[in-house]
Design an enzyme around this catalytic site. Structure first.
Site, PDB file in Angstrom:
ATOM      1  CB  THR A 122      -0.816   0.072   1.816  1.00 15.01           C
ATOM      2  OG1 THR A 122      -1.804  -1.106   1.374  1.00 15.01           O
ATOM      3  CG2 THR A 122      -1.647   1.382   1.743  1.00 15.01           C
ATOM      4  CB  CYS A 263      -5.113  -1.745   7.117  1.00 10.73           C
ATOM      5  SG  CYS A 263      -3.767  -3.345   6.582  1.00 10.73           S
TER       6      CYS A 263
HETATM    7  C1  UDX Z   1      -8.990  -3.647   6.643  1.00 13.34           C
HETATM    8  C2  UDX Z   1     -10.171  -3.608   4.691  1.00 13.34           C
HETATM    9  O1  UDX Z   1     -10.881  -4.443   4.858  1.00 13.34           O
HETATM   10  C3  UDX Z   1      -8.968  -4.589   3.530  1.00 13.34           C
HETATM   11  O2  UDX Z   1     -10.113  -4.508   2.175  1.00 13.34           O
HETATM   12  C4  UDX Z   1      -8.156  -3.752   3.647  1.00 13.34           C
HETATM   13  O3  UDX Z   1      -7.351  -4.412   2.521  1.00 13.34           O
HETATM   14  C5  UDX Z   1      -6.756  -3.867   4.781  1.00 13.34           C
HETATM   15  O4  UDX Z   1      -7.566  -3.271   5.601  1.00 13.34           O
HETATM   16  P1  UDX Z   1      -8.858  -5.493   8.091  1.00 13.34           P
HETATM   17  O5  UDX Z   1      -7.169  -4.120   8.818  1.00 13.34           O
HETATM   18  O6  UDX Z   1      -7.599  -6.500   8.108  1.00 13.34           O
HETATM   19  O7  UDX Z   1      -9.114  -4.865   6.225  1.00 13.34           O
HETATM   20  O8  UDX Z   1      -9.568  -5.556   8.922  1.00 13.34           O
HETATM   21  P2  UDX Z   1     -10.951  -5.365   8.703  1.00 13.34           P
HETATM   22  O9  UDX Z   1     -12.284  -5.938   8.811  1.00 13.34           O
HETATM   23  O10 UDX Z   1     -11.352  -4.464   7.712  1.00 13.34           O
HETATM   24  O11 UDX Z   1     -11.277  -4.575  10.652  1.00 13.34           O
HETATM   25  C6  UDX Z   1     -10.465  -3.316  10.819  1.00 13.34           C
HETATM   26  C7  UDX Z   1     -10.870  -2.867  11.865  1.00 13.34           C
HETATM   27  O12 UDX Z   1     -12.661  -2.306  11.232  1.00 13.34           O
HETATM   28  C8  UDX Z   1     -11.151  -4.285  13.364  1.00 13.34           C
HETATM   29  O13 UDX Z   1     -11.256  -3.280  14.537  1.00 13.34           O
HETATM   30  C9  UDX Z   1     -12.666  -4.749  12.326  1.00 13.34           C
HETATM   31  O14 UDX Z   1     -13.000  -4.397  14.279  1.00 13.34           O
HETATM   32  C10 UDX Z   1     -12.620  -3.179  13.055  1.00 13.34           C
HETATM   33  N1  UDX Z   1     -14.148  -3.056  12.495  1.00 13.34           N
HETATM   34  C11 UDX Z   1     -14.850  -3.058  10.999  1.00 13.34           C
HETATM   35  C12 UDX Z   1     -15.462  -2.026  13.079  1.00 13.34           C
HETATM   36  O15 UDX Z   1     -15.599  -1.731  14.447  1.00 13.34           O
HETATM   37  N2  UDX Z   1     -16.680  -2.484  12.578  1.00 13.34           N
HETATM   38  C13 UDX Z   1     -16.939  -3.258  11.248  1.00 13.34           C
HETATM   39  O16 UDX Z   1     -18.166  -3.354  10.824  1.00 13.34           O
HETATM   40  C14 UDX Z   1     -16.606  -3.556  10.618  1.00 13.34           C
END
Ligand code: UDX
Length: 442
Positions: A122, A263
């Site tokens: 990224t 991320c």
């Molecule tokens: C993210 C993006 O989703 C992905 O497309 C990108 O390539 C990398 O970053 P990731 O960081 O693995 O993926 O996790 P993700 O499932 O997106 O959750 C990120 C954070 O948001 C977590 O702390 C999760 O608990 C929080 N979250 C996610 C919420 O609080 N509410 C939600 O509805 C979704």
């Protein structure tokens, strides 16, 4: 079948390399860390990613996936060289491209004549152009195509996200390079997965714009949760009601302790910094970052309020359920617990913690925490329990046994893992994010 060198054996490189091998290509995964390579060679996967271990084992056996520290030989043999190394944040939020630049300079002298370099990491818009110039400077007279191919893999579902992409984004200017990458991903073309072919700058920005927007959805629903708590609403009902509008969509509307991971926090800070630098500040994202950080600190304020009603902080105990930044991973980077626990300890509070998978990784970053193999042990003599990760196993916890193990009765459920009426029937003072206080049964 094409020959791929994947530079970087971390979350992205390892998963992407294994999946490309599963598509039928021959992948050599390169990492500087000989111990990591030795582990991978022995079949030891350094990350907890569901399905990755058997996938790697199967592809190694088929000799379509191998691991090495010998970057030159892997590069020489490759039709496509992916750069999937880290781009960590600097103090001002901008990303550090040193690893990407170093990898580009390392591969440059060993690239085959028509090799394609793909930036999977990224990176901010303009990086591909910068890497192309760097390589051209290192090997004058060679015309090496450098294209952007951002990933959209979520930890915990990375293999599914790779194998069932919503789109493949390719940012390039060189027709040959673009068509080579299209060929690499041709199995997806046959399945009518949309290919977004655009400039490198657009592709690089698509990644940041996507992540920042998803993070915005989370920040937004967390603010709506605050409002629900004040008016006796239920944020899950509101999220459901708005999510049915296809223009909004129901995903990423789960209120919680704030977004963490490797991320969203990093990418939102990078986009904000890049916007400032480019003369187009991103105030919505700047505010989102501040709100998210404050939300995590606000968890401690809520815990202290609960403790204040029961015992002085100095002899209080808090049980933290969940250190992973989300369920189905052992990754604790930027997880709420990393903010909450040190603040509790600074207030003189004893902290016990349980996480089904992430206690090893968390214990490398947190001191003086009593790590408990089960939630009931963590709850022992606790004044407050705070739930920060939505592990499925937490939903099966016997709340009566939990209540009997605690000294207090406060449960702060930031992930809606418990059933409110069962919790209240067990005599617990149960609070859940974005919901009215659970009514005590008449
Ligand atoms: C993210 C993006 O989703 C992905 O497309 C990108 O390539 C990398 O970053 P990731 O960081 O693995 O993926 O996790 P993700 O499932 O997106 O959750 C990120 C954070 O948001 C977590 O702390 C999760 O608990 C929080 N979250 C996610 C919420 O609080 N509410 C939600 O509805 C979704």
């Amino acid at each position: 079948m094409m020959r791929v060198a994947m530079i970087g054996g971390g979350y992205v490189g390892l998963t992407t390399g294994a999946c490309l091998a599963d598509l039928g290509h021959e992948v050599v995964c390169v990492d500087k860390d000989p111990r990591r390579i030795a582990d991978l060679d022995r079949g030891k996967i350094p990350i907890y990613e569901p399905g990755l271990q058997p996938l790697v084992a199967r592809l190694k056996k088929l000799e379509r996936l191998s691991f090495t520290s010998d970057l030159p030989s892997a590069t020489r043999a490759a039709d496509v060289v992916f750069i999937a190394v880290g781009t960590p944040s600097r103090a001002d939020g901008s990303i550090d491209l040193a690893q990407v630049e170093a990898a580009a300079l390392e591969v440059a002298p060993h690239l085959a004549d028509d090799a394609l370099v793909v930036i999977k990491s990224t990176v901010v818009p303009g990086t591909c152009r910068r890497i192309a110039d760097l390589i051209a400077g290192a090997v004058p007279g060679r015309s090496i195509s450098v294209v952007s191919n951002p990933e959209f893999l979520r930890e915990g579902s990375a293999i599914v996200d790779f194998m069932q992409p919503d789109r493949i984004v390719i940012g390039g200017r060189n027709a040959a390079g673009i068509s080579r990458l299209r060929k690499l991903y041709s199995p997806f073309g046959k399945r009518n997965v949309p290919f977004v072919v655009t400039t490198p700058e657009n592709a690089e920005l698509i990644k940041y714009a996507a992540n920042a927007f998803l993070a915005l959805k989370i920040g937004y629903i967390n603010d709506i949760a605050n409002l629900c708590e004040q008016i006796g609403g239920d944020v899950r009902a509101v999220a459901h009601g708005i999510g049915l509008d296809p223009r909004i969509g129901s995903s990423f509307l789960a209120a919680g302790p704030g977004f963490g991971g490797s991320c969203f926090p990093k990418d939102t800070r990078a986009l904000a910094a890049f916007g400032r630098e480019a003369g187009a500040p991103q105030p919505l994202i700047e505010l989102l970052i501040a709100r998210n950080e404050d939300r995590m600190r606000g968890i401690v304020r809520r815990i202290l309020e609960k403790i204040g009603q029961r015992a002085a902080a100095r002899d209080a105990t808090v049980a933290v359920f969940g250190l992973a930044f989300k369920a189905n991973t052992d990754d604790v980077r930027e997880a709420a617990g990393l903010t909450v626990i040190p603040m509790l300890q600074q207030a003189g509070i004893r902290v016990r913690a349980h996480d089904p998978e992430a206690m090893v990784t968390a214990s490398q970053l947190l001191a003086d925490v009593e790590w408990c193999d089960c939630p009931y042990g963590a709850a022992r003599e606790a004044d407050v329990i705070v739930v920060l990760t939505e592990w499925p196993s937490f939903r099966d916890i016997d709340v009566n046994r939990l209540a009997g193990s605690m000294r207090g009765q406060s449960v702060l459920d930031y992930r809606h893992v418990f059933n409110p009426s069962s919790a209240v029937s067990a005599g617990l003072d149960y609070w859940a994010v974005g919901a009215a206080p659970a009514a005590v049964p008449a």
